[in-house]
Design a protein around this motif. Sequence first.
Motif, mmCIF file in Angstrom:
data_model
loop_
_atom_site.group_PDB
_atom_site.id
_atom_site.type_symbol
_atom_site.label_atom_id
_atom_site.label_comp_id
_atom_site.label_asym_id
_atom_site.label_seq_id
_atom_site.Cartn_x
_atom_site.Cartn_y
_atom_site.Cartn_z
ATOM 1 N N ARG A 35 8.522 1.874 -7.623
ATOM 2 C CA ARG A 35 7.294 1.516 -8.329
ATOM 3 C C ARG A 35 6.869 0.086 -8.013
ATOM 4 N NH1 ARG A 35 5.350 4.978 -12.171
ATOM 5 N NH2 ARG A 35 6.794 6.613 -12.805
ATOM 6 N N LYS A 36 7.860 -0.820 -7.949
ATOM 7 C CA LYS A 36 7.546 -2.218 -7.637
ATOM 8 C C LYS A 36 6.931 -2.319 -6.252
ATOM 9 C CE LYS A 36 10.464 -4.955 -10.621
ATOM 10 N NZ LYS A 36 11.910 -4.607 -10.740
ATOM 11 N N GLN A 37 7.512 -1.562 -5.294
ATOM 12 C CA GLN A 37 6.980 -1.572 -3.933
ATOM 13 C C GLN A 37 5.538 -1.086 -3.918
ATOM 14 O OE1 GLN A 37 9.745 0.809 -1.774
ATOM 15 N NE2 GLN A 37 11.095 -0.892 -1.277
ATOM 16 N N PHE A 38 5.274 -0.037 -4.695
ATOM 17 C CA PHE A 38 3.918 0.510 -4.744
ATOM 18 C C PHE A 38 2.955 -0.516 -5.327
ATOM 19 C CE2 PHE A 38 3.332 5.207 -4.066
ATOM 20 C CZ PHE A 38 4.441 5.346 -3.269
ATOM 21 N N GLN A 39 3.407 -1.208 -6.401
ATOM 22 C CA GLN A 39 2.565 -2.221 -7.043
ATOM 23 C C GLN A 39 2.224 -3.332 -6.063
ATOM 24 O OE1 GLN A 39 4.575 -3.587 -10.526
ATOM 25 N NE2 GLN A 39 3.591 -2.064 -11.845
ATOM 26 N N LYS A 40 3.245 -3.783 -5.323
ATOM 27 C CA LYS A 40 3.066 -4.876 -4.376
ATOM 28 C C LYS A 40 2.051 -4.500 -3.318
ATOM 29 C CE LYS A 40 6.898 -7.952 -3.459
ATOM 30 N NZ LYS A 40 8.245 -7.791 -2.898
ATOM 31 N N ALA A 41 2.173 -3.248 -2.826
ATOM 32 C CA ALA A 41 1.289 -2.788 -1.757
ATOM 33 C C ALA A 41 -0.061 -2.320 -2.309
ATOM 34 C CB ALA A 41 1.968 -1.655 -0.989
ATOM 35 N N GLY A 42 -0.187 -2.337 -3.655
ATOM 36 C CA GLY A 42 -1.438 -1.907 -4.256
ATOM 37 C C GLY A 42 -1.714 -0.428 -4.098
ATOM 38 N N ARG A 43 -0.633 0.354 -3.916
ATOM 39 C CA ARG A 43 -0.822 1.793 -3.758
ATOM 40 C C ARG A 43 -0.827 2.494 -5.101
ATOM 41 N NH1 ARG A 43 3.357 4.142 0.436
ATOM 42 N NH2 ARG A 43 2.452 6.104 -0.228
ATOM 43 N N GLU A 44 -1.585 3.556 -5.177
ATOM 44 C CA GLU A 44 -1.638 4.314 -6.423
ATOM 45 C C GLU A 44 -0.451 5.261 -6.492
ATOM 46 O OE1 GLU A 44 -4.429 7.632 -8.624
ATOM 47 O OE2 GLU A 44 -4.851 7.027 -6.549
#
Length: 330
Positions: free
Chosen positions: A205-214
């Motif tokens: 989830r953190k990786q997704f947040q960083k990359a701005g992915r939904e």
Amino acid sequence: MSGHKPPASFFPTTALDHAFAGIGAGVVAVLCMHPLDLLKVKFQVATEKPKGGLGGQIWNSLKEVKTNEGWRGLYRGVGPNIAGNASSWGLYFLFYNMLKTHASGNDPSFNMSAGSYLLYSAEASAVTAIMTNPIWVVKVRMFTTRADNPQAYRSLWDGLSSIYRTEGISGWYRGTSLALFGVSNGALQFMTYEKMKQWGFERKRKQFQKAGREWRPEDDKLSNTSYTVMSGASKLLALSLTYPYQVVRSRIQNNATTHLYPDIPTCIKRTFRDERFGGFYRGLGTNLVRVLPGTCVTFVVYENLAWLLRTAAAKREQKRLLASEDASGS
Ligand SMILES: *[C@@H]1O[C@H](CO)[C@@H](O)[C@H](O)[C@H]1NC(C)=O
Ligand SMILES: *[C@@H]1O[C@H](CO)[C@@H](O)[C@H](O)[C@H]1NC(C)=O
Ligand SMILES: *[C@@H]1O[C@H](CO)[C@@H](O)[C@H](O)[C@H]1NC(C)=O
Ligand SMILES: *[C@@H]1O[C@H](CO)[C@@H](O)[C@H](O)[C@H]1NC(C)=O
């Protein structure tokens, strides 16, 4: 965050989804591991010295059985194993997820403590062990009786009804207390596995947040490699913690060594004095080689099936929402 609303389920409840995934995992694991179990017995009774490396030996023996007896030869006696393992995993995941859902109020982002995982897993596996005990009694007797014995059970059903006729209900529950000892091992494994999974999802989830992915419903899974490593590592840990107990038990039960190990304290003291810590871990390596592949297959299949049902349910839900929006919009 969307995580706070209860997740959609494919069957009427999430626990049923997990039960289905557990049954599928049990069936696939037995289909993968059964030929190897068969080979183990074959190798144990073989008198000739085998040729070649272990991989080659296994491959050649499997090929030999298949050419001589066909696919059926590789799967002799698979029935009770499938019935036992599929119903065990199905029931286990059913009860385990019912307990978890109840405790978390069906909120998937609820952070369950390690102690809760341990408790719910122990409860679920104790109930499962009691409910599936009759199947294991029949299986053990089918495996240890030769087919030409007129009293041999012809099938699982034949075994269950004949035990009921001759020994009553208590015959079905022989050895249940021993089966209950396996509970601590499973509970420790699940506690570790769930905590590793929690950590893995947090990281993702953190990786997704960083990359701005939904975060879409179909992203709600880890890689097959992660599941394999996590299930293997958790099994390793659980087995290492409970293994000394198994060693002490078999030393005490072994008739040939009663004079050396008359009771538990003496057995522990003597083992430590003569063999140090290594004594409590005799045979752990072979045990691991035997159980790890089955464990990893079971967990990877289970996670993939659970994910498949989760995403199918989420898609169905989305379609239904769109349809109702269309209907109210026009
Ligand atoms: C099936 O269950 C038995 C008893 O619990 C276990 O020993 C065996 O390893 C299981 N097989 C697989 C493939 O999970
Ligand atoms: C669970 O823990 C994570 C990180 O530790 C946190 O971001 C999240 O808000 C927590 N969820 C709940 C429901 O407390
Ligand atoms: C895991 O393996 C299954 C079966 O081979 C495959 O369908 C699935 O896509 C894989 N999952 C991931 C995350 O790679
Ligand atoms: C174990 O030892 C006792 C006494 O020496 C003997 O009576 C009994 O039959 C033995 N049991 C087995 C299974 O060998």
